[in-house]
Design a protein around this motif. Sequence first.
Motif: not given
Length: 105
Positions: A84-85, A91-95
């Motif tokens: 999960q982490l 997802s934060e890196l992609e955004s």
Amino acid sequence: MLHLLYILAFTTVAVLAVRNLIRSLLTVGLESQSSPSNRGWSSGDSYSQSRRIPHPELLDESGNFIDEPLLVMRSVNVQEARQQLDAIYNSELESSSETRDEKDK
């Protein structure tokens, strides 16, 4: 002259802070030594009347006490927590890379 005024103001604030600290310590000490029946729910002084109003998060929409746990935790194993982490991190890196690409354009 300005130095004396500064020292006087600082001394006044310090005395007020120490006085409030001592008063709070005495209040907490007296409340911890009192019996549970005298802790503000049954006596009639104005302090206890103000404590009779519960915090809004402890009430439901109709004003009744919530009689269930406020925090429910699910047990997860270490591998699931890591997955999960990792998903959140990825997802934060992609955004962030998408926002950088938009800024470059």
